[in-house]
Design an enzyme around this catalytic site. Structure first.
Site, mmCIF file in Angstrom:
data_model
loop_
_atom_site.group_PDB
_atom_site.id
_atom_site.type_symbol
_atom_site.label_atom_id
_atom_site.label_comp_id
_atom_site.label_asym_id
_atom_site.label_seq_id
_atom_site.Cartn_x
_atom_site.Cartn_y
_atom_site.Cartn_z
ATOM 1 N N ARG A 17 -3.342 22.846 12.886
ATOM 2 C CA ARG A 17 -4.121 21.612 12.704
ATOM 3 C C ARG A 17 -3.222 20.478 12.223
ATOM 4 O O ARG A 17 -3.406 19.315 12.601
ATOM 5 C CB ARG A 17 -5.278 21.865 11.729
ATOM 6 C CG ARG A 17 -6.255 20.700 11.680
ATOM 7 C CD ARG A 17 -7.512 21.033 10.911
ATOM 8 N NE ARG A 17 -7.245 21.292 9.508
ATOM 9 C CZ ARG A 17 -8.143 21.804 8.656
ATOM 10 N NH1 ARG A 17 -9.366 22.120 9.082
ATOM 11 N NH2 ARG A 17 -7.845 22.007 7.404
ATOM 12 N N LYS A 68 -6.948 15.323 9.866
ATOM 13 C CA LYS A 68 -6.925 15.250 8.408
ATOM 14 C C LYS A 68 -5.911 14.195 7.975
ATOM 15 O O LYS A 68 -4.775 14.510 7.606
ATOM 16 C CB LYS A 68 -6.568 16.641 7.850
ATOM 17 C CG LYS A 68 -7.227 16.941 6.535
ATOM 18 C CD LYS A 68 -7.257 18.418 6.252
ATOM 19 C CE LYS A 68 -7.578 18.712 4.812
ATOM 20 N NZ LYS A 68 -8.872 18.233 4.352
ATOM 21 N N GLU A 118 -20.906 15.597 9.216
ATOM 22 C CA GLU A 118 -20.417 16.521 8.186
ATOM 23 C C GLU A 118 -20.533 15.846 6.833
ATOM 24 O O GLU A 118 -20.989 14.716 6.719
ATOM 25 C CB GLU A 118 -18.975 16.945 8.469
ATOM 26 C CG GLU A 118 -17.960 15.816 8.406
ATOM 27 C CD GLU A 118 -16.522 16.312 8.545
ATOM 28 O OE1 GLU A 118 -16.238 17.463 8.187
ATOM 29 O OE2 GLU A 118 -15.680 15.512 9.000
HETATM 30 N N1 PLP Z 1 -14.344 18.383 6.658
HETATM 31 C C1 PLP Z 1 -13.606 17.596 5.866
HETATM 32 C C2 PLP Z 1 -13.816 16.130 5.943
HETATM 33 C C3 PLP Z 1 -12.673 18.171 4.991
HETATM 34 O O1 PLP Z 1 -11.936 17.411 4.187
HETATM 35 C C4 PLP Z 1 -12.522 19.564 4.961
HETATM 36 C C5 PLP Z 1 -11.521 20.180 4.095
HETATM 37 O O2 PLP Z 1 -10.466 20.596 4.487
HETATM 38 C C6 PLP Z 1 -13.311 20.345 5.810
HETATM 39 C C7 PLP Z 1 -14.220 19.718 6.638
HETATM 40 C C8 PLP Z 1 -13.191 21.826 5.813
HETATM 41 O O3 PLP Z 1 -12.076 22.276 6.512
HETATM 42 P P1 PLP Z 1 -11.356 23.631 6.131
HETATM 43 O O4 PLP Z 1 -12.392 24.698 6.108
HETATM 44 O O5 PLP Z 1 -10.374 23.834 7.212
HETATM 45 O O6 PLP Z 1 -10.739 23.428 4.792
HETATM 46 C C1 COI Z 2 -10.008 21.073 1.378
HETATM 47 O O1 COI Z 2 -11.105 21.618 1.341
HETATM 48 O O2 COI Z 2 -8.946 21.723 1.349
HETATM 49 C C2 COI Z 2 -9.883 19.614 1.453
HETATM 50 O O3 COI Z 2 -8.837 19.156 1.833
HETATM 51 C C3 COI Z 2 -10.995 18.772 1.033
HETATM 52 C C4 COI Z 2 -10.570 17.843 -0.060
HETATM 53 C C5 COI Z 2 -11.551 16.748 -0.154
HETATM 54 C C6 COI Z 2 -10.399 18.550 -1.362
#
Ligand code: PLP
Ligand code: COI
Length: 339
Positions: A82, A185, A221
Site C-alpha cells: 500500500r 494514505k 468511511e
Molecule cells: N481508513 C483510514 C482513513 C485510516 O486512516 C485507516 C488506518 O490505517 C484505515 C481506514 C484502516 O486501515 P488499516 O486496517 O489498513 O489500518
Molecule cells: C492506523 O490505524 O494505523 C492509522 O493510521 C489511523 C491513524 C488515524 C491512527
C-alpha cells in the site's frame, strides 16, 4: 531483555520517545543502507516538497507480543504494497518492499524493550513515512526522498478499548472526491479531516462517518477506519473508490467468510442504517471498535445494548485477536515472527 518501565496496561494511543528510529535516503537514483539513530529531529531544506506541496505519505502497523514471548508482525507485506501505491499516486519514489520490511524488522528489534508484554492489551505501533525533500518552488515531484520509521508503544485508539463508540454522519464536510487521493494514505487526507473529527468530538461523538462526495447518499468511511455492519448473516461494508482500503477489513472479511457469513462489499446507502443489527470500525489503530450508535441528523440508530458489543462483532474481534496475538492458529500465514 530489560523491558522499558512503563504502565503498559494503561498506555494511551500517543507518541512517546523510544531508543531509536531508522532512516533511509533516496538520492542520485538509489536508496541508502538505512541508519538507526537516536535523533528525534530532522533537518531538511525549507523548500522541500513535503513541506509546502504535501508530498508525504505514511503507513501504520502493529507489533504484537505472543503468549510464548516472541514478537510478530501482521500482514506487513500488505502495508509495504500500500505504501508503494500511495507513493505512485503522489509521484514519489516507491520504497522497495524488501527495504520496507527490513526497515521494520531493524527498528523493531532495536526497540524490543518497548514492545508491550502479552496480556497488557497494548502493542508497538510502527509509523513509516516518506517525505519529498528536494527544494522546489514549481509544482513538481522531488528527486530526493527521506524514508523514516519510528515506533511507539500504544494502548487502544479509543480510550475504552473494546467498548462501543458513537458516530455521527458528517453531512457537510467531505473527506475525498472521486478521482482524488482518498484511497491512499497521505497526510493531506488527515489534515483535511481534522475539523470534521474535532467538530464531532465537541458534540460528544468519537468520530464521523463520511459520505460519498458525489451524491452524499452512501457511507464512505470514518476518519481513521473503515466501517462495516451486520445484518442477519451478512457482513456489509462499503465499496468506494474514495476510501482507504483497510488491511484490517480485508482480514476480517476473510474471517467472516470462514465463519459462514456472506460478505457484501458494495455501495452502502444511508437509508440502510435502520436495518443494521450491529456495526463496527476497522483499522490498525481501531482494531475492531464496536459502534454503539450512528446519528444521522436528528435520528439515532443503535447497534449495541447496555454499552456492550453484539455477538457477531465480538466473535470477529476475538478471532482477529487470536491471530494477531499469536494465541491460536494463523491459517492464512498473516503473521511473521521477528527473530
Ligand atoms: N481508513 C483510514 C482513513 C485510516 O486512516 C485507516 C488506518 O490505517 C484505515 C481506514 C484502516 O486501515 P488499516 O486496517 O489498513 O489500518
Ligand atoms: C492506523 O490505524 O494505523 C492509522 O493510521 C489511523 C491513524 C488515524 C491512527
Amino acid at each position: 531483555m530489560d523491558r522499558a518501565a512503563l504502565d503498559f496496561p494503561n498506555l494511551p494511543f500517543a507518541y512517546m520517545d523510544t531508543d531509536s528510529n531508522i532512516r533511509y535516503k533516496f538520492s542520485g537514483g538509489k536508496w541508502s543502507e538505512g541508519e538507526l539513530t537516536t535523533d528525534t529531529t530532522i533537518t531538511m531544506h525549507m523548500a522541500s516538497t513535503c513541506l509546502h506541496y504535501g508530498q508525504e505519505i505514511f503507513e501504520g502497523l502493529k507489533i504484537f507480543e505472543r503468549p510464548d514471548g516472541r514478537i510478530q508482525t501482521f500482514r506487513l507485506e500488505e502495508n509495504a504494497k500500500r505504501f508503494q501505491r500511495s507513493a505512485a499516486k503522489l509521484l514519489m519514489e516507491p520504497v522497495p518492499v524488501d527495504i520496507f520490511k527490513e526497515a521494520v524488522h531493524r527498528v523493531v528489534k532495536a526497540n524490543r524493550r518497548f514492545v508491550p508484554p502479552y496480556g497488557s492489551g497494548a502493542s508497538l505501533y510502527v509509523r513509516p513515512y516518506l517525505l519529498g525533500v528536494s527544494a522546489e518552488v514549481g509544482v513538481r515531484p522531488s528527486d530526493d526522498y527521506l524514508f523514516i520509521i519510528f515506533v511507539t508503544p500504544v494502548g487502544p485508539y479509543y480510550k475504552a478499548g473494546f467498548t462501543p463508540v458513537k458516530l455521527m454522519v458528517e453531512e457537510t464536510i467531505r473527506r475525498a472526491a472521486p478521482g482524488g487521493v482518498g484511497d491512499i494514505k497521505c497526510g493531506g487526507n488527515y489534515a483535511a479531516s481534522m475539523r470534521a473529527t474535532m467538530g464531532a468530538k465537541e458534540k460528544g461523538f468519537s468520530e464521523v462517518l463520511y459520505l460519498d462526495a458525489k451524491e452524499g447518499k452512501y457511507i464512505d468511511e470514518s476518519g481513521s477506519s473503515n466501517f462495516f455492519a451486520i445484518k442477519g448473516n451478512k457482513f456489509i461494508t462499503p465499496h468506494s473508490e474514495t476510501i482507504l482500503s483497510s488491511i484490517t477489513r480485508m482480514s476480517v472479511a476473510q474471517i467472516a467468510r470462514d465463519m459462514g457469513m456472506e460478505v457484501e462489499q458494495r455501495p452502502v446507502s444511508l437509508d440502510e442504517l435502520s436495518g443494521f443489527e450491529e456495526a463496527g470500525c476497522l483499522g490498525t489503530a481501531a482494531v475492531i471498535t464496536p459502534v454503539e450508535s450512528v446519528t444521522w441528523g436528528d435520528k439515532e440508530y443503535l447497534y449495541a445494548k447496555d454499552g456492550k458489543a453484539g455477538p457477531k462483532v465480538t466473535e470477529l474481534y476475538e478471532k482477529l485477536g487470536s491471530i494477531q496475538w499469536g494465541e491460536g492458529e494463523d491459517p492464512y500465514n498473516w503473521t511473521e515472527v521477528i527473530e
